[in-house]
Design an enzyme around this catalytic site. Structure first.
Site, PDB file in Angstrom:
ATOM      1  N   GLU A 199     -52.012 -12.249  -2.176  1.00  0.00           N
ATOM      2  CA  GLU A 199     -51.827 -13.411  -2.247  1.00  0.00           C
ATOM      3  C   GLU A 199     -50.835 -13.435  -1.587  1.00  0.00           C
ATOM      4  O   GLU A 199     -50.262 -14.980  -0.385  1.00  0.00           O
ATOM      5  CB  GLU A 199     -51.304 -13.530  -3.853  1.00  0.00           C
ATOM      6  CG  GLU A 199     -51.339 -14.668  -4.501  1.00  0.00           C
ATOM      7  CD  GLU A 199     -51.024 -14.677  -5.989  1.00  0.00           C
ATOM      8  OE1 GLU A 199     -51.654 -15.119  -6.360  1.00  0.00           O
ATOM      9  OE2 GLU A 199     -50.850 -13.561  -6.476  1.00  0.00           O
TER      10      GLU A 199
ATOM     11  N   GLU B 256     -44.413 -12.600   1.329  1.00  0.00           N
ATOM     12  CA  GLU B 256     -43.655 -11.673   0.427  1.00  0.00           C
ATOM     13  C   GLU B 256     -43.861 -10.228   1.305  1.00  0.00           C
ATOM     14  O   GLU B 256     -43.366  -8.918   1.555  1.00  0.00           O
ATOM     15  CB  GLU B 256     -43.676 -11.070  -0.882  1.00  0.00           C
ATOM     16  CG  GLU B 256     -43.032 -12.080  -1.404  1.00  0.00           C
ATOM     17  CD  GLU B 256     -43.221 -11.933  -3.213  1.00  0.00           C
ATOM     18  OE1 GLU B 256     -41.761 -11.618  -3.941  1.00  0.00           O
ATOM     19  OE2 GLU B 256     -44.484 -11.529  -3.796  1.00  0.00           O
TER      20      GLU B 256
ATOM     21  N   ASP C  24     -49.305  -3.188  -4.185  1.00  0.00           N
ATOM     22  CA  ASP C  24     -47.800  -4.372  -3.401  1.00  0.00           C
ATOM     23  C   ASP C  24     -46.666  -3.984  -3.521  1.00  0.00           C
ATOM     24  O   ASP C  24     -45.746  -4.377  -3.352  1.00  0.00           O
ATOM     25  CB  ASP C  24     -47.432  -5.178  -5.442  1.00  0.00           C
ATOM     26  CG  ASP C  24     -48.423  -5.407  -5.662  1.00  0.00           C
ATOM     27  OD1 ASP C  24     -49.537  -6.019  -5.112  1.00  0.00           O
ATOM     28  OD2 ASP C  24     -48.591  -6.325  -6.400  1.00  0.00           O
TER      29      ASP C  24
END
Length: 904
Positions: free
Chosen positions: A573, A577, A496
């Site tokens: 996912e 973002e 991430d």
């Protein structure tokens, strides 16, 4: 790998991310890689290569481990008690850091053998015996454990067809020997002199797997006896379970074991072998693929240019090959994904392959180019719409009164990189709103809080006010910058980074918007460059960070898992973002007049948003499996899709996670208004109505892309009572919804000769918006002939009447006929709508049908992509509730709509 969960606290509902450490299969192992030495993608000097005074060098490190970078610094001393990526490296000794992670094949670098690698059309699984291979063509459907949403996992069956190996013993491990932008080289037997060696080149989008064998014969072990339909000595055509393969050995080779499950060959005059997946079992196809089977792929390279004058990103994908003696041509065969084949002028062949991303179509040659529009981007929305300025100012004051403004999130640690970043996004959104209402004190308060906290993180010699180290640590084993406290495996697993660090760059961009000297290399720009280079480095020759860590150039989108240690491959996912992270680079590049970063952001943003349309939202309804009941995926995996999140099966979170954070970077979600309406209808149907209680503000803002008046109405009905999402504020939600209500639909058919611009159409008025980051007034030209003068360092708008025969070239569509039939099947009411539509301009986009109850709640919906001047079809809807009406809406490319409604 994104994870948010709700938690109630005072006056907001907190989103939450929770790192699921037990989900992956990767243990305490390591990674390595190699660089190919090619130039940067746009032939400009990368930030890492610029000889900037004060930027870190190996000699700049003090005994304390602090490395000064302009006004900031990072540390090479691991903070006490923190975890790092594994030390063991599964790569040959000639490779060194920085290592690529977060890709479709990264598990090879982390694991003894690696997890399934979904290269498409092949999937390969490294084992102790060799490489298990298959071409998945069948979908399977299952439920995520404990989820209430039925059959919410769609994944292709990767059951092995055969193993590519040698006649030697089992292998101790696999090791990476090299890689390119979308291929990897893997060796079996590198660490064990007692076994033969098997070298394999595995390439995304390639129907070929290339192998070299030394010290033994080549071996193909099948799950069951294959049908051999062609035997040319060194070349075989065979099939198994409906999958067709070509096997290409050197001249003089023969194959033993025909008619059994094991085939072996001494490989005749060479030591190499190619296996190809074939689109059909014919002699012609076998020969066609033979022409390219002896061109071993040795390099894969992406390059891009951003043409500001026409708002286009041109991307070239290049294959380098080494020809064997048997080669009869140059280049290779490449299978293009939907986001590639829809946007290329390359000659496409008739060959197609099934894949989890939809139909792949082949082209031949050494390269192909795609052309994508830069999506509309704004730093913030203009001050338009029916906003109550006094009310908005009150919402601004409410946040200004909070203390602290950088809050702790609901997870432990709540002061890690993710929750810190969410705070930054909120403050960066609030500052321009405060400026719009004339509250300079509040604007300064938000800016000061944002700048002070960010500078704390960018300076390893100071600590913040929480338990977090608030520091960036450089790990030289992997070549990565890790912020501590880390969040959701961003440290040990390198998950991430783009999600988290993108918020930091958004904060830096907002500071630089009015103070570009803050971003000078001698000030804080050097450390900002480090953060960018960690997750989106444009250079392949940077000694500290890998090329484009999170973004996968051939896949056209990013991956979140650092190690990809899952049976379903890698995953992402929160695509929203990811989009936000790349828009942040674009903004930062524009504000600092750094054209390399601007163009990098444009490239990443154009591709990521195109992939989001194709694979998360499937706006053309072509890529998700027909049998799957969902038209939207919250998580895209190498193997397929999930209508699910990492932490909850709440449908509001499932939809909202690919919307937040909402801002001027989010406008691509409104490029296809009908698709946005259909996705929203799916959410409402799954939720049992539009009474949201999880992330209502996020979902209202998404609704504004398809029906801004309805979105604003939902806000007004709940303004005093709803729970504010952690990264949001009531001021931003109110400002966004009132602005969109005034602006109308995003008009993606009109672009501008500047990167920060957008056009909207509310049916009567078109609004043109552009931001000028320069110090002098400029004139922005739009592709429909409109010009807009924009003052220095300002956002400006102009309007024009929206007419049916305006520059969009579109009259409203006509609904020729629509007939409805109803039937009952157990508890289900089935409603079938036969329709016929036409459009005089020939620019049809879609036909959408909604089934509603007496309260106008959508019970079911279906959207059909159409084109040309006329279309007809049948839509099939169903519900367990009592339907009252069915509405049919025809939409053209200019977002003009015609709707008819009938009773059921």
């Amino acid at each position: 790998m994104t994870d948010e969960r709700s938690a109630t606290a005072t006056n907001w509902k907190l989103s939450r991310r929770r790192y699921l450490g037990s989900v992956g299969t990767v243990g305490a192992v390591g990674v390595a890689g190699c660089a190919d030495g090619t130039s940067t993608s746009d032939e400009q000097t990368s930030p890492s290569e610029q000889p900037v005074e004060g930027v870190d060098t190996p000699t700049a490190e003090a005994a304390s481990g602090i490395v000064d970078v302009g006004a900031g610094s990072y540390t090479t001393t691991l903070p006490s008690g923190e975890g790092t990526p594994p030390e063991q490296v599964y790569a040959t000794d000639d490779l060194s850091a920085p290592y690529p992670t977060n890709d479709w094949w990264s598990s090879v670098l982390f694991e003894q053998y690696g997890s399934p690698m979904w290269a498409h059309p092949f999937v390969g699984v490294p084992t102790s015996e060799g490489l298990d291979l298959t071409h998945p063509t069948e979908w399977t459907f299952s439920n995520a454990s404990g989820d209430t949403n039925r059959n919410n996992v769609a994944a292709m069956d990767d059951s092995k067809d055969f193993t590519l190996s040698t006649t030697g013993e089992s292998f101790l491990d696999t090791q990476c020997t090299g890689y390119g932008d979308w291929h990897t080289d893997i060796r079996w037997g590198a660490g064990d002199s007692s076994t033969p060696t098997l070298d394999v080149t595995f390439t995304q989008g390639s129907p070929f797997v290339f192998a070299d064998v030394t010290g033994a014969d080549a071996e193909l072990s099948f799950a069951s006896t294959p049908t051999v339909w062609a035997d040319r000595g060194n070349v075989l055509g065979l099939s198994l379970d409906g999958h067709h393969y070509g096997v290409y050995a050197p001249d003089g080779a023969t194959w033993n074991g025909l008619g059994s499950v094991t085939l072996t060959s001494a490989l005749g005059e060479g030591s190499y072998l190619t296996v190809a997946v074939l689109p059909e079992a014919t002699a012609t196809t076998l020969s066609r693929y033979e022409s390219y089977a002896y061109n071993h792929i040795t390099g894969t390279t992406v390059s891009w240019t951003y043409d500001e004058s026409v708002a286009e990103v041109r991307t070239t994908h290049t294959f380098e090959t080494t020809t064997r003696t048997e080669s009869t041509t140059t280049g290779t065969i490449a299978a293009l994904y939907p986001h590639q084949r829809k946007h290329t002028n390359a000659t496409l062949d008739s060959d197609t392959f099934v894949s989890p991303r939809g139909t792949m179509q082949t082209t031949t040659g050494t390269s192909f180019e795609t052309v994508l529009d830069l999506p509309p981007v704004l730093p913030y929305l203009p001050d338009v719409g029916s906003v109550d300025q006094t009310r908005l100012a009150g919402y601004v004051d409410d946040v200004e009164a909070e203390s602290p403004l950088v809050r702790s999130g609901p997870d432990s640690p709540g002061d890690g990189t993710y929750w810190t970043g969410k705070n930054y996004e909120r403050l960066a959104q609030l500052r321009p709103i405060a400026e719009q209402v004339g509250d300079s004190a509040a604007a300064d308060t938000f800016l000061t809080a944002l700048r002070d906290d960010l500078e704390t993180w960018l300076d390893a010699t100071v600590s913040g006010s929480t338990d977090s180290e608030d520091v960036f640590y450089y790990d030289d084993v992997w070549g990565t910058l890790i912020g501590y406290n880390d969040s959701f495996g961003s440290g040990a697993d390198l998950n991430d980074h783009h999600f988290h660090y993108g918020y930091y760059i958004k904060a830096a961009a907002e500071i630089a918007r009015t103070n570009p000297t803050w971003a000078d290399a001698s000030n804080w720009g050097g450390m900002v460059d480090h953060v960018i280079r960690d997750y989106a480095n444009p250079s392949r020759t940077d000694a500290m960070y890998p090329f484009l860590r999170n973004f996968s150039p051939y896949a056209g989108h990013s991956w979140a898992s650092g190690n990809a240690g899952y049976d379903l491959g890698n995953n992402q996912e929160s695509s929203s973002e990811s989009v936000s992270a790349y828009a942040a680079i674009l903004l930062y590049g524009v504000y600092t007049d750094d054209t390399e970063l601007r163009d990098l952001g444009a490239y990443l943003l154009a591709h990521e948003t195109a992939a989001v349309d194709e694979y998360w939202y499937d706006v053309d309804e072509e890529n998700h499996p027909d049998e799957w009941q969902y038209s939207y995926a919250a998580i895209v995996w190498g193997a397929g899709y999930k209508y699910d999140t990492w932490w909850t099966d709440d449908v509001e979170a499932i939809h909202g996670i690919n919307v937040l954070p909402v801002g001027g970077h989010s406008l691509s979600l409104g490029r296809n208004r009908s698709a946005a309406a259909a996705t929203y209808a799916e959410l409402v149907d799954a939720n049992g109505g539009d009474d949201f209680d999880y992330w209502p503000d996020v979902l209202w803002q998404y609704r504004s892309f398809s029906d801004p008046a309805d979105a604003l109405g939902l806000f007004e009905a709940n303004a005093s009572s709803y729970a504010v999402e952690f990264g949001e504020s009531k001021a931003h939600t109110y400002r966004w919804l009132t602005a969109m209500d005034g602006l109308g639909a995003v008009d993606a058919n009109v672009s501008a000769d500047t990167p920060l611009a957008a056009v909207f159409n509310n049916g009567t008025t078109k609004t043109y918006v552009a931001y000028n980051a320069g110090d002098t007034e400029t004139t922005v030209s739009f592709t429909d002939g409109t010009s807009l003068t924009v003052p220095a360092n300002a956002l400006a708008t102009t309007t024009a009447e929206s007419e049916s025969d305006d520059a969009t070239g579109s009259n409203a569509p006509t609904i020729e006929s629509a007939s409805t039939t109803t039937s009952q099947s157990g508890p289900w009411t089935n409603v079938d709508i036969d329709w016929s539509v036409s459009d005089t301009d020939g620019d049809f986009r879609s036909v959408s049908v909604e089934l509603r109850d007496a309260t106008e709640t959508t019970l079911d919906s279906e959207m059909t992509a159409v084109s040309g001047a006329d279309a007809s079809g049948e839509s099939n809807l169903r519900t367990k509730d009592t339907p009252a009406t069915v509405s049919l809406t025809a939409t053209d490319a200019a977002n003009q709509t015609t709707t008819t409604t009938d009773t059921v």
